[in-house]
Scaffold this active site. Sequence first.
Site, PDB file in Angstrom:
ATOM      1  N   ARG A  44       0.858  -1.184   0.000  1.00 41.14           N
ATOM      2  CA  ARG A  44       0.000   0.000   0.000  1.00 41.14           C
ATOM      3  C   ARG A  44       0.894   1.235   0.000  1.00 41.14           C
ATOM      4  NH1 ARG A  44       2.347   2.238   3.592  1.00 41.14           N
ATOM      5  NH2 ARG A  44       0.761   3.832   3.560  1.00 41.14           N
ATOM      6  N   GLY A  45       0.237   2.406  -0.208  1.00 41.98           N
ATOM      7  CA  GLY A  45       1.011   3.631  -0.403  1.00 41.98           C
ATOM      8  C   GLY A  45       1.110   3.865  -1.911  1.00 41.98           C
ATOM      9  N   ALA A  46       0.780   5.092  -2.336  1.00 39.71           N
ATOM     10  CA  ALA A  46       0.615   5.349  -3.773  1.00 39.71           C
ATOM     11  C   ALA A  46       1.826   4.945  -4.635  1.00 39.71           C
ATOM     12  CB  ALA A  46       0.251   6.821  -3.975  1.00 39.71           C
ATOM     13  N   ARG A  87      -7.454  -0.720  -6.877  1.00 38.27           N
ATOM     14  CA  ARG A  87      -7.780   0.380  -5.955  1.00 38.27           C
ATOM     15  C   ARG A  87      -7.953   1.645  -6.796  1.00 38.27           C
ATOM     16  NH1 ARG A  87      -4.342   1.032  -0.539  1.00 38.27           N
ATOM     17  NH2 ARG A  87      -6.269   1.983   0.194  1.00 38.27           N
ATOM     18  N   GLN A 194      -1.773   2.576   9.841  1.00 38.62           N
ATOM     19  CA  GLN A 194      -0.495   2.698   9.131  1.00 38.62           C
ATOM     20  C   GLN A 194       0.502   3.538   9.931  1.00 38.62           C
ATOM     21  OE1 GLN A 194      -3.503   3.163   7.785  1.00 38.62           O
ATOM     22  NE2 GLN A 194      -3.569   2.686   5.613  1.00 38.62           N
ATOM     23  N   ASP A 235      -2.438  10.725  -2.518  1.00 38.93           N
ATOM     24  CA  ASP A 235      -2.727   9.619  -3.437  1.00 38.93           C
ATOM     25  C   ASP A 235      -3.100  10.122  -4.816  1.00 38.93           C
ATOM     26  OD1 ASP A 235      -3.237   8.496  -0.585  1.00 38.93           O
ATOM     27  OD2 ASP A 235      -2.884   6.786  -1.918  1.00 38.93           O
ATOM     28  N   LYS A 246      -4.999   9.885   2.808  1.00 36.18           N
ATOM     29  CA  LYS A 246      -5.608   9.008   3.807  1.00 36.18           C
ATOM     30  C   LYS A 246      -6.689   9.736   4.627  1.00 36.18           C
ATOM     31  CE  LYS A 246      -5.242   5.589   4.282  1.00 36.18           C
ATOM     32  NZ  LYS A 246      -6.268   4.721   3.633  1.00 36.18           N
TER      33      LYS A 246
HETATM   34  O1  MRU Z   1      -4.551   3.185   2.092  1.00 36.07           O
HETATM   35  P1  MRU Z   1      -3.083   3.458   1.959  1.00 36.07           P
HETATM   36  O2  MRU Z   1      -2.291   2.997   3.131  1.00 36.07           O
HETATM   37  O3  MRU Z   1      -2.545   2.970   0.639  1.00 36.07           O
HETATM   38  O4  MRU Z   1      -2.983   5.044   1.942  1.00 36.07           O
HETATM   39  C1  MRU Z   1      -1.727   5.637   1.866  1.00 36.07           C
HETATM   40  C2  MRU Z   1      -1.765   7.114   1.934  1.00 36.07           C
HETATM   41  O5  MRU Z   1      -2.796   7.728   2.004  1.00 36.07           O
HETATM   42  C3  MRU Z   1      -0.449   7.807   1.798  1.00 36.07           C
HETATM   43  O6  MRU Z   1      -0.447   9.003   2.505  1.00 36.07           O
HETATM   44  C4  MRU Z   1      -0.190   8.110   0.317  1.00 36.07           C
HETATM   45  O7  MRU Z   1      -0.337   6.962  -0.459  1.00 36.07           O
HETATM   46  C5  MRU Z   1       1.140   8.685   0.088  1.00 36.07           C
HETATM   47  S1  MRU Z   1       2.418   7.486   0.302  1.00 36.07           S
HETATM   48  C6  MRU Z   1       3.892   8.184  -0.135  1.00 36.07           C
END
Ligand code: MRU
Length: 347
Positions: A44-46, A87, A194, A235, A246
């Site tokens: 996870r994480g963009a 996603r 997270q 994201d 998030k």
């Molecule tokens: O649902 P997630 O854990 O994938 O959400 C992640 C976030 O919202 C992060 O802040 C975003 O992806 C930036 S990560 C460098």
Amino acid sequence: MRTVEWDDGAVKLIDQRALPWRLEFARLETVAQVAASIRDMTVRGAPAIGASAAFGMALAARECAEDDMAALLACLEQRGERLKAARPTAVNLAWAVERMLDVARSGECKTADELRRAMLLAAQQIADDDVAINRRIGTRGAALLNDGATILHHCNTGSLACVDYGTALGVIRAAHAAGKRLHVLLDETRPRLQGSRLSAWEMEELGVSYAIIPDTAAGFYMRKGEVDIILVGADRIAANGDFANKIGTYQLAVLAAAHDIPFYCVAPTSTIDMALRSGDEIPIEERDPAEVTTPYGVAIVPPHFKARNPAFDVTPHRYLTGIVTEQGIARPPYVKSLARAVDGGEI
Ligand code: MRU
């Protein structure tokens, strides 16, 4: 150690569901497994999702057995749609899939095997670029942090959310490496935690001073004057600077404005979606309510209790002090500064 990498014909990921208790790896050999791992947040994480999808497309090129180039491209397009559907909010996913498909669409490879090799190289390039870009973001953003600063951070934007290094946490990492004394208040980030599970694990690894706080305590510390600056990731950033991040980011932004605290979004230009005029157009993922009622398998209410679970919210650009990218720090009007950054210009 990279969050995602190619490993002898498979995609190897750190299984983020097991942290901070166990450092485990998942080995994915099919596109379906990559899509499932994005959906269930093994990764996870963009930026990490984007790199995983890029390697997923390299797997697709092997899964699609067609030798005819037109038929192979059709098969790749179909696998790409499958990955994109995993996603909806992080644009890095579609961005990476499209970049991989462009390799196939360009017509530069004359044989199927040549294309398979080219797609693996392209995926590796996306992963390598991600690390280099994050380091540049870190250098750009570190100047925002004064020695002795306390930073409020939401979710996880560190090396686990990327291929390596991180975006908002990468800025903190760069400033820490430069010798600045910092303290980070980490929102736990309900419901998937997270912040407490992943960001705290990364702070432990790096030796940065931190404390996990309940999401609901952010305003308390802002009002006490204990927060100097807020750094969050993104994201998807629309052309006007509105951005999805998030769930819980929006309320932090409003509180920051009320307390006159600088509020920065930190993201690579691959997170900017110039096709969307404003944040109203960003698709927001709603996840299984069971993540709220039964986090990590622990039922906190009876099974018939109702819940809702939006994974992201949109923060209007008027709450932003700036957007830190690898091309520099974007300031209003974002329509101009972001367009310049996306075109590779210095801002
Ligand atoms: O649902 P997630 O854990 O994938 O959400 C992640 C976030 O919202 C992060 O802040 C975003 O992806 C930036 S990560 C460098």
